[in-house]
Design a protein around this motif. Structure first.
Motif, PDB file in Angstrom:
ATOM      1  N   TYR A 158      -7.407   9.437  -5.939  1.00 23.40           N
ATOM      2  CA  TYR A 158      -7.785   8.316  -5.073  1.00 23.40           C
ATOM      3  C   TYR A 158      -6.622   8.004  -4.157  1.00 23.40           C
ATOM      4  CZ  TYR A 158      -5.482   5.970  -9.019  1.00 23.40           C
ATOM      5  OH  TYR A 158      -4.600   5.628 -10.028  1.00 23.40           O
ATOM      6  N   VAL A 159      -6.951   7.677  -2.916  1.00 22.95           N
ATOM      7  CA  VAL A 159      -5.948   7.575  -1.853  1.00 22.95           C
ATOM      8  C   VAL A 159      -6.220   6.338  -1.014  1.00 22.95           C
ATOM      9  CG1 VAL A 159      -4.992   8.711   0.203  1.00 22.95           C
ATOM     10  CG2 VAL A 159      -5.761  10.098  -1.746  1.00 22.95           C
ATOM     11  N   ARG A 160      -5.157   5.695  -0.589  1.00 18.13           N
ATOM     12  CA  ARG A 160      -5.265   4.628   0.417  1.00 18.13           C
ATOM     13  C   ARG A 160      -3.944   4.513   1.155  1.00 18.13           C
ATOM     14  NH1 ARG A 160      -4.084  -1.525  -1.309  1.00 18.13           N
ATOM     15  NH2 ARG A 160      -3.506  -1.438   0.885  1.00 18.13           N
ATOM     16  N   ILE A 161      -3.970   3.761   2.238  1.00 19.20           N
ATOM     17  CA  ILE A 161      -2.768   3.434   2.999  1.00 19.20           C
ATOM     18  C   ILE A 161      -2.359   2.004   2.668  1.00 19.20           C
ATOM     19  CG2 ILE A 161      -1.734   3.254   5.295  1.00 19.20           C
ATOM     20  CD1 ILE A 161      -2.602   6.083   4.453  1.00 19.20           C
ATOM     21  N   ALA A 162      -1.066   1.795   2.483  1.00 12.66           N
ATOM     22  CA  ALA A 162      -0.550   0.443   2.235  1.00 12.66           C
ATOM     23  C   ALA A 162       0.478   0.103   3.299  1.00 12.66           C
ATOM     24  CB  ALA A 162       0.083   0.356   0.848  1.00 12.66           C
ATOM     25  N   HIS A 163       0.332  -1.071   3.861  1.00 11.73           N
ATOM     26  CA  HIS A 163       1.292  -1.572   4.837  1.00 11.73           C
ATOM     27  C   HIS A 163       2.136  -2.635   4.134  1.00 11.73           C
ATOM     28  CE1 HIS A 163      -0.841   0.604   7.937  1.00 11.73           C
ATOM     29  NE2 HIS A 163      -1.974   0.076   7.498  1.00 11.73           N
ATOM     30  N   ALA A 164       3.321  -2.236   3.693  1.00  9.47           N
ATOM     31  CA  ALA A 164       4.211  -3.123   2.953  1.00  9.47           C
ATOM     32  C   ALA A 164       5.311  -3.619   3.870  1.00  9.47           C
ATOM     33  CB  ALA A 164       4.808  -2.389   1.748  1.00  9.47           C
ATOM     34  N   ARG A 165       6.097  -4.557   3.363  1.00  8.55           N
ATOM     35  CA  ARG A 165       7.173  -5.106   4.190  1.00  8.55           C
ATOM     36  C   ARG A 165       8.250  -4.058   4.478  1.00  8.55           C
ATOM     37  NH1 ARG A 165       7.808  -6.908  -0.961  1.00  8.55           N
ATOM     38  NH2 ARG A 165       9.854  -6.657  -1.962  1.00  8.55           N
ATOM     39  N   ASN A 166       8.273  -2.985   3.669  1.00 11.01           N
ATOM     40  CA  ASN A 166       9.274  -1.938   3.883  1.00 11.01           C
ATOM     41  C   ASN A 166       8.661  -0.658   4.433  1.00 11.01           C
ATOM     42  OD1 ASN A 166       7.854  -1.414   1.571  1.00 11.01           O
ATOM     43  ND2 ASN A 166       9.626  -0.843   0.321  1.00 11.01           N
ATOM     44  N   GLY A 167       7.537  -0.780   5.165  1.00 11.47           N
ATOM     45  CA  GLY A 167       6.997   0.379   5.844  1.00 11.47           C
ATOM     46  C   GLY A 167       5.561   0.687   5.487  1.00 11.47           C
ATOM     47  N   THR A 168       5.104   1.844   5.953  1.00 10.20           N
ATOM     48  CA  THR A 168       3.751   2.323   5.697  1.00 10.20           C
ATOM     49  C   THR A 168       3.802   3.390   4.623  1.00 10.20           C
ATOM     50  OG1 THR A 168       3.074   1.874   7.976  1.00 10.20           O
ATOM     51  CG2 THR A 168       1.713   3.405   6.721  1.00 10.20           C
ATOM     52  N   SER A 182       3.908   1.285  -8.486  1.00  9.17           N
ATOM     53  CA  SER A 182       5.306   0.926  -8.632  1.00  9.17           C
ATOM     54  C   SER A 182       5.530  -0.546  -8.305  1.00  9.17           C
ATOM     55  CB  SER A 182       6.151   1.786  -7.696  1.00  9.17           C
ATOM     56  OG  SER A 182       7.460   1.296  -7.617  1.00  9.17           O
ATOM     57  N   ARG A 183       6.204  -1.244  -9.226  1.00  5.81           N
ATOM     58  CA  ARG A 183       6.487  -2.649  -8.975  1.00  5.81           C
ATOM     59  C   ARG A 183       7.460  -2.818  -7.812  1.00  5.81           C
ATOM     60  NH1 ARG A 183       5.292  -6.763 -12.361  1.00  5.81           N
ATOM     61  NH2 ARG A 183       3.399  -6.362 -13.506  1.00  5.81           N
ATOM     62  N   SER A 184       8.363  -1.825  -7.585  1.00  3.84           N
ATOM     63  CA  SER A 184       9.312  -1.966  -6.487  1.00  3.84           C
ATOM     64  C   SER A 184       8.600  -1.976  -5.135  1.00  3.84           C
ATOM     65  CB  SER A 184      10.325  -0.827  -6.523  1.00  3.84           C
ATOM     66  OG  SER A 184       9.679   0.422  -6.382  1.00  3.84           O
ATOM     67  N   LEU A 185       7.481  -1.279  -5.044  1.00  3.33           N
ATOM     68  CA  LEU A 185       6.686  -1.289  -3.816  1.00  3.33           C
ATOM     69  C   LEU A 185       5.649  -2.393  -3.836  1.00  3.33           C
ATOM     70  CD1 LEU A 185       5.509   0.016  -1.196  1.00  3.33           C
ATOM     71  CD2 LEU A 185       4.035   1.358  -2.694  1.00  3.33           C
ATOM     72  N   TRP A 186       5.036  -2.581  -5.008  1.00  2.00           N
ATOM     73  CA  TRP A 186       3.799  -3.347  -5.079  1.00  2.00           C
ATOM     74  C   TRP A 186       4.024  -4.804  -5.477  1.00  2.00           C
ATOM     75  CZ3 TRP A 186       0.491  -1.224  -2.358  1.00  2.00           C
ATOM     76  CH2 TRP A 186      -0.864  -1.512  -2.445  1.00  2.00           C
ATOM     77  N   MET A 187       5.280  -5.231  -5.598  1.00  3.42           N
ATOM     78  CA  MET A 187       5.538  -6.623  -5.956  1.00  3.42           C
ATOM     79  C   MET A 187       4.994  -7.551  -4.879  1.00  3.42           C
ATOM     80  SD  MET A 187       9.598  -7.027  -5.158  1.00  3.42           S
ATOM     81  CE  MET A 187      10.065  -5.652  -6.177  1.00  3.42           C
ATOM     82  N   ALA A 188       4.734  -8.782  -5.289  1.00 11.12           N
ATOM     83  CA  ALA A 188       4.214  -9.758  -4.338  1.00 11.12           C
ATOM     84  C   ALA A 188       5.223  -9.987  -3.218  1.00 11.12           C
ATOM     85  CB  ALA A 188       3.904 -11.066  -5.053  1.00 11.12           C
ATOM     86  N   THR A 189       4.715 -10.280  -2.041  1.00 10.96           N
ATOM     87  CA  THR A 189       5.602 -10.512  -0.908  1.00 10.96           C
ATOM     88  C   THR A 189       6.270 -11.880  -0.980  1.00 10.96           C
ATOM     89  OG1 THR A 189       3.723 -11.301   0.399  1.00 10.96           O
ATOM     90  CG2 THR A 189       4.266  -8.976   0.576  1.00 10.96           C
ATOM     91  N   ALA A 190       5.782 -12.752  -1.832  1.00 15.31           N
ATOM     92  CA  ALA A 190       6.408 -14.058  -2.058  1.00 15.31           C
ATOM     93  C   ALA A 190       6.347 -14.364  -3.544  1.00 15.31           C
ATOM     94  CB  ALA A 190       5.686 -15.155  -1.262  1.00 15.31           C
TER      95      ALA A 190
END
Length: 332
Positions: A284-294, A13-21
């Motif tokens: 396939y599974v992973r954890i992502a630490h985004a600016r809006n949570g885990t 999802s681009r809403s989650l996975w967009m660049a932080t800058a």
């Protein structure tokens, strides 16, 4: 790119996975130019090539028809691994032990290179080393599958162990192969940092520049749709699918779409690890630490592009699979 969790799982999802800058912005090629090397494609393959050339003092120009975040590198869940979805025992059957060792070494070097570039160029992209676990998929009744894969992976030189189960909330999957020294990262943040490093080292980048024609030989160069041309000694085609030879590669490729859902997690609820099962298509599974949570990132349900009559159902199936195995997961 090939169907591999290493780089090319599409659909995040681009809403989650967009660049932080915001990514750096580059002007289109508007006039003829010269360089020693012209790289076509500004994804991770093209910019990695350009970076190494620029660091070596080679005059390099990069062209891309989209913006910096418009290609396949933007559509990945960021698994960096040497546990391939094409099993190591199958790779060994095709290419022998030495061929498998070469492939394993190349993946390890690639991950090391990304880690080194992040450190040297101070790229903040969430790169972190983590363990990866290959587990048997539910309904996969192939006897000795993990044994065969373990033996072949060891022969290929990988740092792999048999374990009774992954840790913590992943233990429900049972018997597993532990692949050590895997990694995860945020592909768009890495790409932005890599592009800035290319420019700092003297490279030039032009986005919004569609290349129509490539010439080799003594008159090597790349000509854009607007007529502007880069004259050079060498051209590197680093696009998702090579477009300069429409028979050699296209006839051997099949395009697949993969699906991804993200479920919010309480921090620490699931180990920060990678996980894949042995099904085809596999999960396939992973954890992502985004600016809006885990977030718990779960992908799979691959289908040939254009041949899926119910694509929205795939997200529902993935969510059901995720909740069955990770009941602590929260909202999607």
């Amino acid at each position: 790119m090939e169907r591999s969790p290493t780089m090319e799982r599409t659909g995040a999802s681009r809403s989650l996975w967009m660049a932080t800058a915001d990514p750096p912005v580059f002007a289109p090629l508007s006039a003829d130019a010269h360089a020693r090397v012209c790289v076509v494609g500004a994804g991770i393959a093209g910019l990695s090539t350009a970076y190494r050339l620029a660091k070596a003092g080679v005059d390099v120009v990069v062209l891309d028809e989209s913006d910096l975040h418009g290609g396949q590198t933007a559509r990945t869940t960021g698994h960096l691994c040497d546990a391939l979805d094409d099993r190591w025992f199958e790779l060994e059957q095709l290419h022998g032990v030495e061929g498998a060792r070469l492939a394993a070494h190349s993946h390890a070097v690639a991950i090391d290179t990304i880690e080194r570039i992040c450190r040297d160029e101070e790229i903040e992209c969430g790169f972190a080393r983590c363990d990866g676990y290959l587990v048997r998929g539910e309904g996969d009744n192939r006897l000795g599958l993990l044994d065969h894969e373990y033996e072949a992976a060891v022969r290929a030189g990988l740092d792999v162990e048999r374990v009774p189960a992954p840790p913590g909330a992943m233990a429900c999957f049972g018997d597993a192969l532990l692949f050590k020294h895997q990694a995860r990262f945020h592909s768009l943040d890495y790409l932005s940092g890599l592009a800035r490093a290319v420019v700092r080292n003297g490279g030039r980048i032009h986005t919004g520049t569609r290349v129509d024609t490539i010439d080799g030989g003594a008159n090597a160069g790349a000509t854009a749709a607007n007529g502007a041309r880069v004259q050079c000694e060498h051209v590197v085609v680093a696009t998702n699918v090579p477009f300069n030879d429409r028979l050699a590669i296209h006839a051997k490729q099949a395009a697949y779409r993969t699906y991804v859902v993200a479920l919010r997690l309480d921090p620490g609820a699931v180990p920060d690890a990678l996980l894949w099962d042995t099904l085809d298509p596999y999960h396939y599974v992973r954890i992502a630490h985004a600016r809006n949570g885990t977030w718990l990132i779960v992908g799979g349900e691959d289908r040939k592009t254009g041949q899926d009559e119910a694509p929205l159902v795939r997200y529902e199936v993935l969510e059901s699979w995720a909740r069955a195995h990770f009941p602590m997961a929260l909202d999607v």
